[in-house]
Design a protein around this motif. Sequence first.
Motif, PDB file in Angstrom:
ATOM      1  N   TYR A 245      50.815   5.904 -37.371  1.00  0.00           N
ATOM      2  CA  TYR A 245      49.590   5.195 -36.682  1.00  0.00           C
ATOM      3  C   TYR A 245      49.410   3.851 -37.044  1.00  0.00           C
ATOM      4  O   TYR A 245      49.419   3.873 -38.392  1.00  0.00           O
ATOM      5  N   THR A 246      49.184   2.933 -36.233  1.00  0.00           N
ATOM      6  CA  THR A 246      48.820   1.927 -36.810  1.00  0.00           C
ATOM      7  C   THR A 246      47.352   1.680 -37.182  1.00  0.00           C
ATOM      8  O   THR A 246      46.621   2.597 -36.679  1.00  0.00           O
ATOM      9  N   LYS A 247      47.004   0.744 -37.861  1.00  0.00           N
ATOM     10  CA  LYS A 247      45.644   0.524 -38.559  1.00  0.00           C
ATOM     11  C   LYS A 247      44.473   0.652 -37.431  1.00  0.00           C
ATOM     12  O   LYS A 247      43.593   1.202 -37.452  1.00  0.00           O
ATOM     13  N   TRP A 248      45.047  -0.207 -36.298  1.00  0.00           N
ATOM     14  CA  TRP A 248      43.927  -0.237 -35.277  1.00  0.00           C
ATOM     15  C   TRP A 248      43.979   0.995 -34.404  1.00  0.00           C
ATOM     16  O   TRP A 248      42.621   1.231 -34.006  1.00  0.00           O
ATOM     17  N   GLU A 249      45.097   1.717 -34.110  1.00  0.00           N
ATOM     18  CA  GLU A 249      45.021   2.993 -33.595  1.00  0.00           C
ATOM     19  C   GLU A 249      44.280   3.916 -34.323  1.00  0.00           C
ATOM     20  O   GLU A 249      43.383   4.832 -33.813  1.00  0.00           O
ATOM     21  N   ILE A 250      44.125   4.034 -35.686  1.00  0.00           N
ATOM     22  CA  ILE A 250      43.478   4.945 -36.353  1.00  0.00           C
ATOM     23  C   ILE A 250      41.900   4.490 -36.146  1.00  0.00           C
ATOM     24  O   ILE A 250      41.023   5.120 -36.076  1.00  0.00           O
ATOM     25  N   SER A 251      41.511   2.982 -36.611  1.00  0.00           N
ATOM     26  CA  SER A 251      40.347   2.757 -36.870  1.00  0.00           C
ATOM     27  C   SER A 251      39.464   2.681 -35.215  1.00  0.00           C
ATOM     28  O   SER A 251      38.229   2.994 -35.082  1.00  0.00           O
ATOM     29  N   LYS A 252      40.178   2.386 -34.027  1.00  0.00           N
ATOM     30  CA  LYS A 252      39.521   2.211 -32.965  1.00  0.00           C
ATOM     31  C   LYS A 252      38.479   3.682 -32.654  1.00  0.00           C
ATOM     32  O   LYS A 252      37.725   3.515 -32.043  1.00  0.00           O
ATOM     33  N   ASN A 253      39.425   4.715 -32.985  1.00  0.00           N
ATOM     34  CA  ASN A 253      38.333   5.917 -32.680  1.00  0.00           C
ATOM     35  C   ASN A 253      37.205   6.166 -33.419  1.00  0.00           C
ATOM     36  O   ASN A 253      36.219   6.559 -32.886  1.00  0.00           O
ATOM     37  N   TYR A 254      36.995   5.540 -34.551  1.00  0.00           N
ATOM     38  CA  TYR A 254      35.912   5.492 -35.509  1.00  0.00           C
ATOM     39  C   TYR A 254      34.850   4.508 -34.636  1.00  0.00           C
ATOM     40  O   TYR A 254      33.736   4.635 -34.771  1.00  0.00           O
ATOM     41  N   PHE A 255      35.411   3.543 -34.372  1.00  0.00           N
ATOM     42  CA  PHE A 255      34.633   2.334 -33.530  1.00  0.00           C
ATOM     43  C   PHE A 255      34.122   2.912 -32.301  1.00  0.00           C
ATOM     44  O   PHE A 255      32.731   2.847 -31.767  1.00  0.00           O
ATOM     45  N   TYR A 256      34.992   3.890 -31.742  1.00  0.00           N
ATOM     46  CA  TYR A 256      34.420   4.449 -30.409  1.00  0.00           C
ATOM     47  C   TYR A 256      33.214   5.421 -30.786  1.00  0.00           C
ATOM     48  O   TYR A 256      32.181   5.565 -29.938  1.00  0.00           O
ATOM     49  N   TYR A 257      33.452   6.110 -31.740  1.00  0.00           N
ATOM     50  CA  TYR A 257      32.505   7.076 -32.036  1.00  0.00           C
ATOM     51  C   TYR A 257      31.229   6.407 -32.375  1.00  0.00           C
ATOM     52  O   TYR A 257      30.309   6.870 -31.904  1.00  0.00           O
ATOM     53  N   ALA A 258      31.326   5.617 -33.168  1.00  0.00           N
ATOM     54  CA  ALA A 258      30.025   4.549 -33.723  1.00  0.00           C
ATOM     55  C   ALA A 258      29.352   3.965 -32.412  1.00  0.00           C
ATOM     56  O   ALA A 258      28.255   3.713 -32.211  1.00  0.00           O
ATOM     57  N   LEU A 259      30.286   3.319 -31.525  1.00  0.00           N
ATOM     58  CA  LEU A 259      29.917   2.658 -30.283  1.00  0.00           C
ATOM     59  C   LEU A 259      29.133   3.759 -29.522  1.00  0.00           C
ATOM     60  O   LEU A 259      28.104   3.348 -28.775  1.00  0.00           O
ATOM     61  N   THR A 260      29.778   4.974 -29.342  1.00  0.00           N
ATOM     62  CA  THR A 260      29.417   6.013 -28.395  1.00  0.00           C
ATOM     63  C   THR A 260      27.701   5.978 -28.942  1.00  0.00           C
ATOM     64  O   THR A 260      26.829   6.191 -28.054  1.00  0.00           O
TER      65      THR A 260
END
Length: 853
Positions: free
Chosen positions: A370-385
């Motif tokens: 998985y790319t860095k963006w694919e991995i990181s975006k889920n944590y961003f979504y978690y934090a964003l939510t």
Amino acid sequence: MKPLTKNMWRDIGKSKGRFIAIILIIMLGVLIFVGVKAAGPSLNDSLNKTVVENKLSDIQMNSTTGFTKKDLKIASIKDAKVEAAKYKQVVGGKGLAVSLYGYDKKNDQNNLIVRSGRLPRKDNEIILDQQAQTKYNYKIGQKFTFNKSADLKKRSYKIVGFASSPQYIENESRGSSNVGDGTVRLFAYVPNNQMNLKVATQLNIRFKNLQNKNTFSDSYKDAVNSKKTILEDKFKKRAKDRSADLYNDSKSVLEQQQEKLNTAKSQLTLAQASGMDVSSQLNKLNLQEQKLNSALQNLKKQTKTSYIFQTREDLPGFSAYGESSDRIAAIANVFPVFFFLIAALITFTTVTRMIEEARSQIGTFKALGYTKWEISKNYFYYALTAGLIGTILGAVIGNVSLPRIVLALYKQYIPLTWDVKFQWITASLALLFSLLATVGAAMIVVRQELSEGPSALMRPKAPKSAKKILLERIKPFWNRLSFNRKVSYRNLFRFKSRMFMTIIGIAGGTALILTGFGIQNSIGASGTRQYGEIFDYQAVVKTNNLNKTLKVLQDNKQYQSSAAIHATTGKVYHSGKQVNDVNFYTPENKDFSKYIHLKDGTNKTLKLKNDQVILTKKMATVLDVKAGDSIKVKTTGKTHSIKVSAITENFVGHFLYLNKSTYQSMFGKQPKSNTLLLHLDKQTSDQRNSLANALLKKGKALGTSYTYDQQSTISKMTSSLNPIILIFILLSGILSFVVLYNLTNINVSERIRELSTIKVLGFYDKEVTMYIVRENIVLTILGIIVGYGVGNLLTAYILNQASTELVIFPLTIHLTGYVVATVLMIIFTVIVMLITHKKLQHIDMIGALKSSE
């Protein structure tokens, strides 16, 4: 659903407590940030809506000789709607001073807000101030009787209703009076034709182009003052013309009498020349002539026209309301921001810890391609939510609830038409800060973690190496500690970031609770200290005749002693700055020091020196003056330069003190005492009113003011902030609890393998709990101590922001504040300890120990 997304939802499901904690912390921070920031504007907007709906006049004019149609025409400047009203102050039932108005259906300004009953329809009907019902127990259907001096068509009127008025927004204050006991107690309206007045005595002026401006805004105040200046200029010449017209119309009768007297005198003079004895008749004529001259002088006084202009700010209670909302706004600029920063800091730490715990997952996904963006975006979504949910809940609940709670609890003012607008700018700022604390933390930590290779990430992070701590070097102390205590103290210093975050969290909560109490205590202390430490008298009497006033006082049982002073008001200037409405006090003798204590910041007693004056602290601060500087003072139209000998402590108002010699050199004449400071025994409300009434009627007094009333005003000012302070304390407590729980949770989850190990080694459940809790106890104690200091600093800063032009709020935090803040923190620590104990009892030891495999 993609594996990464599934993993994110599983993470939320597994750690519901942490996810909810992030939302709660953000929500609390946003709630108080948005809610308190909305309270001040909502108070102003609600009063503004109330006065606009009820068409409160922008300017009121009162005249000593009344208004004619010509006056109405002169007052009708651009955009002005002018209405004439009959108004006077009279004495009504129970000896109360009443502001009496003539009710006219045609008038469309200052509309009454009927609370019960109805408006007058018949000549024998009256509608009263609601205070007549709530405070003086009058009821609909009863009679309200006026004194004969009121000069009305009838003496008694039937009460048909009770009302509030936009002219009297505060429930208690009704202004001062020259009848009764010197203080207006009620307002009332009778039909216009019942007022025995030939002409209207008041003009109400409202401007169309100002009704879309907020009455508390600077643009409104500037516009009204501009209109007022125009009217003052127009009526300057009008006052002279009106006086001359009235004098000329009335003096003709007196002039005819003067002519008759002159004729009679000339006849008697001729008779006397012829030898007749007419001395007795001449004496009578001379006496009549003296009376006639006196009547002409009185006529000049009676026909002298003067106009009083007042804006909304001059109405009873209006400025106090504005100052109260300004204080809340000042508090909102500091307290909620500090609250929100604490919340954001803890949230940042929580998100950081969550991502650091997910190292192995990040490493696994990276190894799977998985790319860095694919991995990181889920944590961003978690934090964003979490950030979005917390912000939306906090902004909505805060904006909807807090301003309405404050408005509902502002019971010392008339019921307002609520106008609570959503604070979009404040909510947007809160969202920005929330996302910085959540998404910002996620971005920083994920980027840091992804910089490592998959193999490094899939292995547990190397534990921090142990180092000797300072306590270990103190051998007598260290050697006496048990193994468990040694481990706890080592862990405290080993995990420094957690230690500092816990201390910051506890200190922040303690400081916020302490600040809540401090604001309340300090505002109340301004009155307590002013009328306890500085002013040591119970009343001030302004008088035209010192001897007559003293005679009335000496006949009163509550009277003890008095000090005579010359009191006047003026302006003080220095370095291009000025302070208006300064009280100039010149004592008659040394007894003055028993009534007013002049002391500097070191509690040293100050003495009045020749050719020098003493200034009060707030004025000196505004003017940037210190002892030794020269200032300019202006009173009775003359300006003088004088040296300042000292600055005295003072908390309410502006005062300048000078001795008789200084007064003589400045003004070229001896000061004449016109005011008495009184020492009185404890009085009831009726006794105060009775004495003030007697002084007004028999003692030639111009007015009596009691320190009791001034203290009551400050007490009301303090109580008006109680709702806000209570909310601060409550929410600060909740935040402190959530912070402590969250940080303890992080601590446990980070050290789960360590805790499982000691449990496997045979430690009892209580020992395992104390392994963690012992650290919390130490950090809580440290946090509380730091919180004391931060609380004092934060309170001092807020008080400086909230101070008004006339009032200094001395930093005062009573023992209760410290006790409540400390006890709450201890209770929270105990509750968290119990929750942690239950959690640690059910640790999956085997699962935790093999989690790194």
